[in-house]
Design a protein around this motif. Structure first.
Motif, PDB file in Angstrom:
ATOM      1  N   MET A  20       0.846  -1.191   0.000  1.00 24.95           N
ATOM      2  CA  MET A  20       0.000   0.000   0.000  1.00 24.95           C
ATOM      3  C   MET A  20       0.883   1.243   0.000  1.00 24.95           C
ATOM      4  N   THR A  21       1.546   1.439  -1.134  1.00 26.08           N
ATOM      5  CA  THR A  21       2.487   2.555  -1.183  1.00 26.08           C
ATOM      6  C   THR A  21       2.090   3.625  -2.185  1.00 26.08           C
ATOM      7  N   GLU A  22       1.025   3.394  -2.951  1.00 29.62           N
ATOM      8  CA  GLU A  22       0.712   4.335  -4.020  1.00 29.62           C
ATOM      9  C   GLU A  22      -0.420   5.281  -3.662  1.00 29.62           C
ATOM     10  N   ASN A  23      -0.374   6.443  -4.300  1.00 36.79           N
ATOM     11  CA  ASN A  23      -1.483   7.371  -4.224  1.00 36.79           C
ATOM     12  C   ASN A  23      -2.550   6.898  -5.203  1.00 36.79           C
ATOM     13  N   LEU A  24      -3.811   6.845  -4.738  1.00 40.57           N
ATOM     14  CA  LEU A  24      -4.884   6.329  -5.574  1.00 40.57           C
ATOM     15  C   LEU A  24      -5.900   7.417  -5.869  1.00 40.57           C
ATOM     16  N   PRO A  25      -6.200   7.638  -7.164  1.00 41.57           N
ATOM     17  CA  PRO A  25      -7.167   8.679  -7.521  1.00 41.57           C
ATOM     18  C   PRO A  25      -8.585   8.290  -7.105  1.00 41.57           C
ATOM     19  N   ILE A  26      -9.350   9.297  -6.720  1.00 41.34           N
ATOM     20  CA  ILE A  26     -10.756   9.083  -6.374  1.00 41.34           C
ATOM     21  C   ILE A  26     -11.607   9.461  -7.577  1.00 41.34           C
ATOM     22  N   ARG A  27     -12.312   8.461  -8.106  1.00 41.89           N
ATOM     23  CA  ARG A  27     -13.153   8.696  -9.278  1.00 41.89           C
ATOM     24  C   ARG A  27     -14.639   8.539  -8.955  1.00 41.89           C
ATOM     25  N   ARG A  28     -14.924   7.805  -7.875  1.00 42.15           N
ATOM     26  CA  ARG A  28     -16.319   7.512  -7.548  1.00 42.15           C
ATOM     27  C   ARG A  28     -16.468   7.523  -6.033  1.00 42.15           C
ATOM     28  N   ALA A  29     -17.479   8.242  -5.553  1.00 43.79           N
ATOM     29  CA  ALA A  29     -17.667   8.387  -4.104  1.00 43.79           C
ATOM     30  C   ALA A  29     -19.104   8.080  -3.729  1.00 43.79           C
ATOM     31  N   LEU A  30     -19.275   7.434  -2.592  1.00 47.50           N
ATOM     32  CA  LEU A  30     -20.596   7.181  -2.014  1.00 47.50           C
ATOM     33  C   LEU A  30     -20.742   8.039  -0.759  1.00 47.50           C
ATOM     34  N   LEU A  31     -21.744   8.903  -0.753  1.00 49.60           N
ATOM     35  CA  LEU A  31     -21.990   9.798   0.375  1.00 49.60           C
ATOM     36  C   LEU A  31     -23.358   9.484   0.970  1.00 49.60           C
ATOM     37  N   SER A  32     -23.396   9.184   2.268  1.00 55.72           N
ATOM     38  CA  SER A  32     -24.652   8.916   2.967  1.00 55.72           C
ATOM     39  C   SER A  32     -24.470   9.313   4.422  1.00 55.72           C
ATOM     40  N   VAL A  33     -24.961  10.497   4.778  1.00 58.98           N
ATOM     41  CA  VAL A  33     -24.636  11.058   6.087  1.00 58.98           C
ATOM     42  C   VAL A  33     -25.885  11.539   6.817  1.00 58.98           C
ATOM     43  N   SER A  34     -25.860  11.441   8.148  1.00 58.24           N
ATOM     44  CA  SER A  34     -26.909  12.044   8.968  1.00 58.24           C
ATOM     45  C   SER A  34     -26.518  13.470   9.359  1.00 58.24           C
ATOM     46  N   ASP A  35     -25.223  13.701   9.566  1.00 53.64           N
ATOM     47  CA  ASP A  35     -24.704  15.046   9.856  1.00 53.64           C
ATOM     48  C   ASP A  35     -24.294  15.690   8.532  1.00 53.64           C
ATOM     49  N   LYS A  36     -25.088  16.663   8.098  1.00 53.95           N
ATOM     50  CA  LYS A  36     -24.855  17.246   6.774  1.00 53.95           C
ATOM     51  C   LYS A  36     -24.049  18.544   6.813  1.00 53.95           C
ATOM     52  N   SER A  37     -23.455  18.845   7.958  1.00 58.18           N
ATOM     53  CA  SER A  37     -22.628  20.044   8.025  1.00 58.18           C
ATOM     54  C   SER A  37     -21.422  19.899   7.095  1.00 58.18           C
ATOM     55  N   GLY A  38     -21.193  20.908   6.277  1.00 56.98           N
ATOM     56  CA  GLY A  38     -20.070  20.899   5.348  1.00 56.98           C
ATOM     57  C   GLY A  38     -20.242  19.994   4.150  1.00 56.98           C
ATOM     58  N   LEU A  39     -21.375  19.289   4.063  1.00 62.16           N
ATOM     59  CA  LEU A  39     -21.564  18.297   3.004  1.00 62.16           C
ATOM     60  C   LEU A  39     -21.574  18.927   1.612  1.00 62.16           C
TER      61      LEU A  39
END
Length: 528
Positions: free
Chosen positions: A1-20
């Motif tokens: 686990m030495t590499e930087n990995l790009p974020i292409r897809r995100a799942l967001l599901s939150v009860s606290d929506k501050s800053g969302l």
């Protein structure tokens, strides 16, 4: 686990929506595809963000009032597939599972629901199932997935992505995974402890303790010890839930002593103004008075030397008159339910003094637990919520206490409950006049308390020790008559103790011979 990995897809599901919204907008601006559920998806769409519902990914609608929405291989496969593993790559390709690179989930507010006093069914409904499953899966696969469990970490993720062409670093993913597991552990601890309380289980098969970091501390009891302050979420008025109005951060010892002071002053109720002065977790003086300033002066009189650099706790609204008196002595912390603007202004001139308000007093009779670590384990016990009243007392001597003695006996015993064992407390007119704490021998505690009373009397120019005409409380029984006789020599006229010694008859006979009144409580208050 030495590499930087790009974020292409995100799942967001939150009860606290501050800053969302700001976070999601920044992700979208970097080309990240957003998946979401329920209220989170609605909130994002309302701000014009493109969002794909998880139900589109799974092929199933949200079910059972939202209880089932993410528990599906199309979601968990996207989180748990090991990136670069040929077998995993083949399997997700066969089933059309797309990777999820970033998981943003915070849990249903179970702890807050319990703290609000919600009923059983409401508490059950606020136990999150899908959230912990998602978090644990993403954290396990942190070699390829970034997991975020609270808004405080949004900035760190965005900073890493901006610095690394849309990727996160292995170090950040590892840190966030560790935090995620700590959060789910604390969450499950809150649920299991709540269930134990509901069921009345005093010794559940597994006992877990969880807390959230309130603040790192400069050091522990000593400078070479590391320390931090964690809040458990218990809705008990006190130092953990207090508002700090001024002064530098509280130290480990400050927090410990302030808690001891406030719990003690709460023991005295609100019928009369009361003040407790604490040093090294033991009271140096405690008193009730006609006003808070009167109570403070009486408490200070008990041991003015030890009060220097101590903690002052009050049971009512701190006013200007009391504040003016308190600032005459160097004091580390002052804690009270409330403070007037005038009193706060007086303290403001003392920059090193910490002022805390709690909004209320803890209930000394409320149930709860205390936890202490030892090598290889934890000692857990119910909080000492025993409160002795006049109706609980048994007169065991020929002479019964007078009404004035009885009031002082009850006061002294309540104070003794908060003194380290072996504890001896002399009291007169609603104030301590001598305290002996933490000695290996009860008779030594009795002598030390009497000597400190004599020292205090000398300090104010009194002609005799303050223990003359006092009563005395012992947190546990007198094993021999010597401790009682020492108290009588100091001038005590009445005694309160639990009783239960093999030599009770001998001790009672000694009290009768000295003309003392003595009552048994049947309840012991060891404090170690």
């Amino acid at each position: 686990m030495t590499e930087n990995l790009p974020i292409r897809r995100a799942l967001l599901s939150v009860s606290d929506k501050s800053g969302l919204i700001e976070f999601a907008r920044a992700l979208a601006g970097m080309g990240v595809e957003l998946l979401s559920t329920g209220g989170t998806a609605s909130a994002l769409r309302a701000e014009g963000l493109a969002v794909k519902d998880v139900s589109e990914v799974t092929g199933f609608p949200e079910m059972l009032d939202g209880r089932v929405k993410t528990l599906h291989p199309m979601v968990h496969g996207g989180l748990l597939a090991i990136r670069g593993d040929a077998s995993h790559d083949a399997q997700v390709a066969e089933h059309g599972i797309a990777p999820i690179d970033l998981l943003v989930v915070n849990l249903y507010p179970f702890e807050a629901t319990v703290a609000m006093g919600a009923d059983f069914d409401d508490c059950i409904e606020n136990i999150d199932i899908g959230g912990p499953a998602l978090i644990r899966g993403a954290a396990k696969n942190h070699a390829g997935v970034t997991v975020v469990i609270e808004p405080d970490d949004y900035a760190a993720v965005l900073d890493a992505m901006r610095a690394n062409k849309g990727a996160t670093t292995p170090e950040l993913r590892r840190q966030l995974a560790a935090k995620a597991y700590a959060r789910t552990a604390a969450y499950d601890a809150a649920i299991s402890n709540w269930f134990a309380g509901v069921l009345g289980e005093e010794t559940p098969a597994y006992r877990t303790v969880g807390g959230r970091l309130r603040s790192p501390l400069r050091y522990g009891e000593n400078p070479h010890q590391h320390a931090a302050f964690y809040a458990t979420g218990e809705a008990r008025p006190g130092v953990a839930n207090a508002v700090q109005h001024q002064g530098k951060e509280l130290s480990y010892n400050n927090l410990n002593d302030t808690d001891a002071a406030f719990e003690l002053v709460a023991e005295l109720g609100v019928e009369r103004p009361a003040v407790a002065i604490i040093k090294h977790a033991n009271p140096s003086g405690v008193a009730c008075g006609e006003s808070l300033v009167d109570a403070y002066r009486k408490a200070l009189r008990c041991d003015p030397v030890s009060a220097f650099g101590g903690i002052v706790a009050l049971n009512g609204t701190l006013d200007a008159e009391a504040a003016e008196e308190i600032v005459k002595v160097f004091t580390e912390v002052v804690i009270a339910p409330r403070v007037t603007e005038e009193a706060a202004a007086i303290f403001a001139a003392k920059k090193n003094l910490r002022l805390l308000t709690t909004g209320g007093l803890p209930d000394p009779a409320a149930a709860g637990i205390t936890v202490r670590s030892l090598a290889g384990g934890l000692l857990v016990q119910s909080r000492d919520s025993g409160v002795i009243r006049a109706s609980d007392l048994k007169v065991v001597t020929k002479r019964a206490p007078t009404a004035e003695e009885l009031a002082d006996l009850l006061f002294a015993f309540r104070v003794a409950k908060h003194v380290k064992s072996n504890a001896i407390v002399y009291a007169r007119d609603g104030a301590t006049v001598g305290i002996g704490a933490g000695q290996m021998s009860r008779v030594d505690s009795t002598r030390i308390a009497a000597q400190k009373s004599a020292d205090a009397a000398a300090a104010i120019g009194a002609s005799e020790p303050l223990t003359r005409g006092s009563v005395v409380a012992s947190d546990a029984f007198f094993p021999f008559a010597d401790g009682l006789l020492t108290a009588a020599e100091a001038g005590a006229t009445a005694v309160i103790q639990p009783g239960g010694s093999m030599r009770d008859d001998e001790v009672i006979a000694a009290a009768d011979e000295k003309g003392l009144a003595m009552v048994f409580t049947g309840v012991r208050h060891f404090r170690h």
